[in-house]
Design an enzyme around this catalytic site. Sequence first.
Site, PDB file in Angstrom:
ATOM      1  N   LYS A  31     -11.487 -16.698 145.045  1.00 24.85           N
ATOM      2  CA  LYS A  31     -11.261 -15.626 146.020  1.00 24.85           C
ATOM      3  C   LYS A  31     -11.778 -14.312 145.460  1.00 24.85           C
ATOM      4  O   LYS A  31     -11.892 -14.108 144.231  1.00 24.85           O
ATOM      5  CB  LYS A  31      -9.781 -15.520 146.380  1.00 24.85           C
ATOM      6  CG  LYS A  31      -8.839 -15.161 145.213  1.00 24.85           C
ATOM      7  CD  LYS A  31      -8.738 -13.679 144.918  1.00 24.85           C
ATOM      8  CE  LYS A  31      -7.805 -13.339 143.761  1.00 24.85           C
ATOM      9  NZ  LYS A  31      -7.816 -11.899 143.406  1.00 24.85           N
ATOM     10  N   PRO A  61     -14.577 -18.842 136.753  1.00 20.61           N
ATOM     11  CA  PRO A  61     -14.237 -18.233 135.462  1.00 20.61           C
ATOM     12  C   PRO A  61     -12.727 -18.076 135.292  1.00 20.61           C
ATOM     13  O   PRO A  61     -12.000 -17.821 136.261  1.00 20.61           O
ATOM     14  CB  PRO A  61     -14.933 -16.865 135.525  1.00 20.61           C
ATOM     15  CG  PRO A  61     -16.044 -17.045 136.501  1.00 20.61           C
ATOM     16  CD  PRO A  61     -15.542 -18.024 137.516  1.00 20.61           C
ATOM     17  N   VAL A  62     -12.271 -18.226 134.053  1.00 16.66           N
ATOM     18  CA  VAL A  62     -10.844 -18.149 133.734  1.00 16.66           C
ATOM     19  C   VAL A  62     -10.462 -16.704 133.424  1.00 16.66           C
ATOM     20  O   VAL A  62     -11.238 -15.957 132.829  1.00 16.66           O
ATOM     21  CB  VAL A  62     -10.522 -19.061 132.528  1.00 16.66           C
ATOM     22  CG1 VAL A  62      -9.055 -18.941 132.125  1.00 16.66           C
ATOM     23  CG2 VAL A  62     -10.876 -20.515 132.858  1.00 16.66           C
ATOM     24  N   ALA A 119     -10.167 -14.048 135.316  1.00 19.99           N
ATOM     25  CA  ALA A 119     -11.256 -13.217 135.829  1.00 19.99           C
ATOM     26  C   ALA A 119     -10.886 -12.424 137.073  1.00 19.99           C
ATOM     27  O   ALA A 119     -11.703 -11.662 137.580  1.00 19.99           O
ATOM     28  CB  ALA A 119     -12.463 -14.101 136.146  1.00 19.99           C
ATOM     29  N   GLY A 120      -9.663 -12.595 137.612  1.00 22.27           N
ATOM     30  CA  GLY A 120      -9.301 -11.915 138.851  1.00 22.27           C
ATOM     31  C   GLY A 120      -9.876 -12.587 140.079  1.00 22.27           C
ATOM     32  O   GLY A 120      -9.995 -11.970 141.136  1.00 22.27           O
ATOM     33  N   GLY A 125      -8.689 -15.822 141.046  1.00 22.74           N
ATOM     34  CA  GLY A 125      -7.712 -16.765 141.567  1.00 22.74           C
ATOM     35  C   GLY A 125      -7.983 -18.219 141.268  1.00 22.74           C
ATOM     36  O   GLY A 125      -7.568 -19.097 142.039  1.00 22.74           O
ATOM     37  N   GLY A 158      -6.733 -20.357 138.991  1.00 26.13           N
ATOM     38  CA  GLY A 158      -5.513 -21.148 138.847  1.00 26.13           C
ATOM     39  C   GLY A 158      -4.776 -21.304 140.165  1.00 26.13           C
ATOM     40  O   GLY A 158      -4.245 -22.379 140.474  1.00 26.13           O
ATOM     41  N   ALA A 215      -6.169 -21.200 143.146  1.00 23.94           N
ATOM     42  CA  ALA A 215      -6.974 -22.089 143.986  1.00 23.94           C
ATOM     43  C   ALA A 215      -6.691 -23.550 143.651  1.00 23.94           C
ATOM     44  O   ALA A 215      -6.570 -24.399 144.546  1.00 23.94           O
ATOM     45  CB  ALA A 215      -8.456 -21.777 143.805  1.00 23.94           C
ATOM     46  N   ASP A 252      -1.064 -15.317 144.698  1.00 19.70           N
ATOM     47  CA  ASP A 252      -2.368 -15.622 145.287  1.00 19.70           C
ATOM     48  C   ASP A 252      -2.439 -17.017 145.913  1.00 19.70           C
ATOM     49  O   ASP A 252      -3.371 -17.314 146.661  1.00 19.70           O
ATOM     50  CB  ASP A 252      -3.483 -15.515 144.229  1.00 19.70           C
ATOM     51  CG  ASP A 252      -3.947 -14.092 144.001  1.00 19.70           C
ATOM     52  OD1 ASP A 252      -3.729 -13.239 144.890  1.00 19.70           O
ATOM     53  OD2 ASP A 252      -4.531 -13.822 142.936  1.00 19.70           O
TER      54      ASP A 252
END
Length: 289
Positions: A10, A95-96, A98-99, A101, A103, A105, A137
């Site tokens: 996201k 990307p982990v 990273a802002g 979402g 995890g 998702a 999120d």
Amino acid sequence: MEISEKAPAKLNLSLDTPFRHQDGEPEWRMVMTAIDLSDYVHIKTIPNSKEITVQTNTGFLPCDQRNLAYQAAKLLQSKLDKPEGVEIEIDKHIPVSAGMGGGSADAAAVLRGLNKIWNLNMSREELAKLALTIDSDVPFCVYSEPALVTGRGEKITPIGPLPPMWLVIAKPQASVSTPTILRQIHEQHLNHQEVQNVVSAIKQQDFDKMCRHMGNALEPITMKKCPDIIKIKDKMLQFGADAAQMSGSGPTVFGISQKKSRATHIYNSLRGFCKEVYLVRALDSLTTK
């Protein structure tokens, strides 16, 4: 039984937190969209078991109770008293830290997948209400379509497709802890964002108006910990982006352009500056290709 679910990342086109609730949780006003950068979550149920396992193709993620996908499976298993274990395999592309979402998702994908495998027939609204107990999120990620997100993250109002555009995403090498950023909200004077103007622009398919009113109230906080954010934003605008800003609590930055040729130029120009750069489009829904 087993099933595979797409778990799109996201982005926040607008993000504001006008106040904190008495329990310390932020009130959110956000415009969010899913994009065609996705993890893929493979879910298999195991009869006569209560065990939940998580495997990923990266060493950067916990595979125990700290993993949001694990928490999603445990939530449904416990709530419904299902006598089946769950094996979760996550093919990571988002990307982990990273802002974006990632995890959340993955957790939403587990909720959707188990809803199908176990024939629960829960609506998106019901899944989103449950999802809030995992992370703010996750309710949006259950929907994964352009939406106004309010409350603690549980109020999802779809707003229709975005104006046609391309997005270039760049993640600085640094990672950022979302809880660390959120703890500083009350210590900062935030620049509150014109979220409703972004919603109106999207409904009117007015790309220029949308660009003018985009913004992220958390950006100044994260910039202090990751100065590369401003450098990437400046480069995106220099290379022709119509707008550029940080997503979520950062540090990922995205730039947008109506023209694929310009977006491709921005993408190619940034690849020497950032290791993780992506050229993507927004998703109108989970079925959008």
